[in-house]
Write an enzyme that holds these catalytic residues in place. Structure first.
Site, short mmCIF file in Angstrom:
data_model
loop_
_atom_site.label_atom_id
_atom_site.label_comp_id
_atom_site.label_asym_id
_atom_site.label_seq_id
_atom_site.Cartn_x
_atom_site.Cartn_y
_atom_site.Cartn_z
N LYS A 1 -19.80 148.88 61.08
CA LYS A 1 -21.09 149.33 61.58
C LYS A 1 -21.26 148.78 62.99
CE LYS A 1 -25.02 147.90 62.23
NZ LYS A 1 -25.39 148.73 63.43
N GLU B 1 -20.85 134.86 64.06
CA GLU B 1 -20.61 134.50 65.46
C GLU B 1 -21.88 134.86 66.22
OE1 GLU B 1 -19.69 133.04 68.73
OE2 GLU B 1 -18.34 132.75 67.04
N CYS C 1 -22.25 136.08 75.04
CA CYS C 1 -22.66 134.88 74.29
C CYS C 1 -22.14 133.62 74.96
CB CYS C 1 -22.19 134.96 72.84
SG CYS C 1 -20.42 135.22 72.65
N GLU D 1 -31.79 131.60 74.31
CA GLU D 1 -30.83 132.56 74.85
C GLU D 1 -31.57 133.77 75.40
OE1 GLU D 1 -26.52 134.24 73.53
OE2 GLU D 1 -28.13 134.51 72.08
#
Length: 500
Positions: free
Chosen positions: A177, A252, A286, A387
């Site tokens: 997906k 992750e 990231c 973030e």
């Protein structure tokens, strides 16, 4: 590449019927706003059929020799090599990053295929001695089963390759997906694997939102493993859902990565590293350098040079050769970045050194562009802790190496860290003391290679790693094997030592 297959799910070896028969979502170019294609919002019955295909095919696929599975990956690699330029251009159109970066994204998938194809000729277990005579012991890997792989938009071919290639090599079947922001790249990737010879049902592709399609995948008892890359907020929910049915789960997630620049650093090198780390992929990595920690002796010089260079970065369409920073992936992402900039200005009271605004004039009018942004701040500020996932960096001043390390480690995340110094002793202490899964010396916080483990600590991950042989650990299970050829019952775990 067959354009007629774009916009369709791929289930049990068949590209499914036209998307106009159900709910759809749009795929748009973030640089121009142009509509590229329509894709299906998969229904629960679509997901069910994909899982059923993967579950049914697992028994036969797991029996294909590992070396043969590796040969299929090698064929896929060659197809990706042949199509690299067209794949890169398609990727830039749908998610924005500059061509050199999308070429690198495709190359990462090529390199990963090459690496795991070779693992098909290794796939080592262990042989060892037994505590009993005439007995042999070894360990071998087993596949896990059906794997649901949920991937993000920022590396729409590289990250799926980190998951799909080791999953298939280990003998698992897959339901992918991808992000709804980069569906075309996922379709191209699956198409290459289909043409390389992956049998029907072994690899399936379903489009749609994470809150629907992702949830259905996680809740289905036929799915044995979920591998997710995305935000820590969503990852926590994924982990909790998987725990309810004892699924293996690889997460992750986010990062708030820092680059330290010491007073003895090569400033030219550190400057290039900060620019690339902070503004490469428009800050949408990231591993992006979102914090820059600078020794007070060189702080002003380094800051002035960094701001001057950031102001000169050319922002534009990623397909244009002069572009250095492309658009953000969507208008929604641009709004998110701008909200954080406003927090920096009004809540944190940080000093804005450059940028801090949307770019929407002239050729940038229809895209989701944002100016490279640098703040002067402190470790406690929201913009230095959360973030942002955009072209925003926070500069912070420190007095010593020890303070720099304290600031770097003062984070909920622990993905990547970097230090620029000529002092080998400092470099070695940084390697020892950085609370990160990845550490760079005299290099930016980005630039992972496919043969090394990728992942982080704290809120960045849950202990698993992607890439390298470490990726085999989550996509396989260990089986211990004992072969007794003594012809008699030998009792292990029994005290056979007699007192004299």
């Amino acid at each position: 590449m067959n354009p007629q297959r774009h916009g369709r799910n791929y289930i049990d070896g068949v590209w499914q019927e036209d998307v106009r028969k159900g709910r759809v979502f749009e795929n748009r170019d973030p640089a121009t706003g142009q509509l590229l294609a329509l894709y299906p919002e998969s229904r629960q019955q679509d997901v069910d059929r994909a899982i059923e295909a993967a579950a049914t095919t697992f028994a036969s696929w797991r029996r294909v020799p590992v070396a043969k599975r590796g040969e299929i990956l090698l064929k896929a690699m060659r197809l990706l090599e042949t199509r690299k330029e067209s794949l890169a251009r398609a990727m830039t159109r749908e998610m924005g990053k500059v061509l050199d970066e999308t070429r690198g994204d495709v190359q990462e998938a090529i390199d990963t295929a090459f690496y795991f194809a070779g693992e098909g000729r290794r796939f080592f277990g262990q042989t060892t001695t037994s505590e009993l005579a005439d007995k042999f012991a070894m360990s071998v890997r087993m596949p896990v089963g059906v794997c649901a792989l949920i991937t993000p938009w920022n590396f729409p071919m590289a990250i799926p390759s980190w998951k799909i290639f080791p999953a298939l090599l280990c003998g698992n079947t897959v339901v992918l997906k991808p992000s709804s922001l980069t569906p075309e790249s996922a379709g191209h990737f699956v198409e290459a694997l289909e043409e390389a010879g992956v049998p029907p049902g072994v690899l399936n592709l379903v489009y749609g939102e994470g809150k629907t399609v992702g949830t259905w995948l996680m809740r289905d008892p036929r799915v044995h493993l979920v591998s997710f890359t995305g935000s820590s907020l969503v990852g926590a929910k994924v982990g909790a859902q998987c725990a309810q049915t004892f699924k293996k789960c690889g997460l992750e997630m986010g990062g708030k990565n820092a680059q330290i620049v010491m007073e003895d650093a090569d400033l030219d090198l550190a400057l290039e590293g900060a620019l690339w780390g902070a503004f490469g992929t428009t800050g949408q990595r990231c591993t992006a350098t979102s914090r820059v920690i600078v020794h007070e002796r060189i702080y002003k010089t380094f800051t002035d040079r960094l701001v001057t260079r950031a102001k000169k970065l050319h922002v534009g369409n990623g397909l244009a050769p002069e572009t250095e920073v492309g658009p953000l992936v969507s208008h929604a992402q641009r709004e998110r970045v701008h909200r954080y900039v406003q927090i920096g200005l009004h809540k944190d009271k940080a000093r804005l050194l450059c940028g801090g605004k949307m770019l929407s004039e002239g050729p940038l009018a229809d895209g989701s562009f944002y100016a490279p942004t640098i703040f002067q701040g402190t470790p406690a500020m929201t913009i230095a802790r959360e973030e942002i996932f955009g072209p925003v960096a926070v500069l912070m001043k420190v007095r010593s190496f020890e303070e720099a390390m304290t600031v770097l480690n003062d984070s909920d995340y622990g993905l990547s860290g970097s230090i620029y110094t000529r002092d080998v002793n400092r470099a070695m202490r940084a390697i020892r003391d950085m609370q990160t899964g990845i550490t760079y010396i005299n290099a930016p916080t980005i630039g992972a290679e496919v043969h090394l483990p990728f992942g982080g600590v704290k809120h960045t991950g849950n202990g698993h790693r992607e890439a390298g042989t470490a990726a085999l650990e989550i996509f396989s299970e260990w089986k211990a094997v004992y072969i007794d050829y003594s012809g008699k019952l030998q009792k292990a775990q029994i005290d056979t030592h007699k007192e004299s």
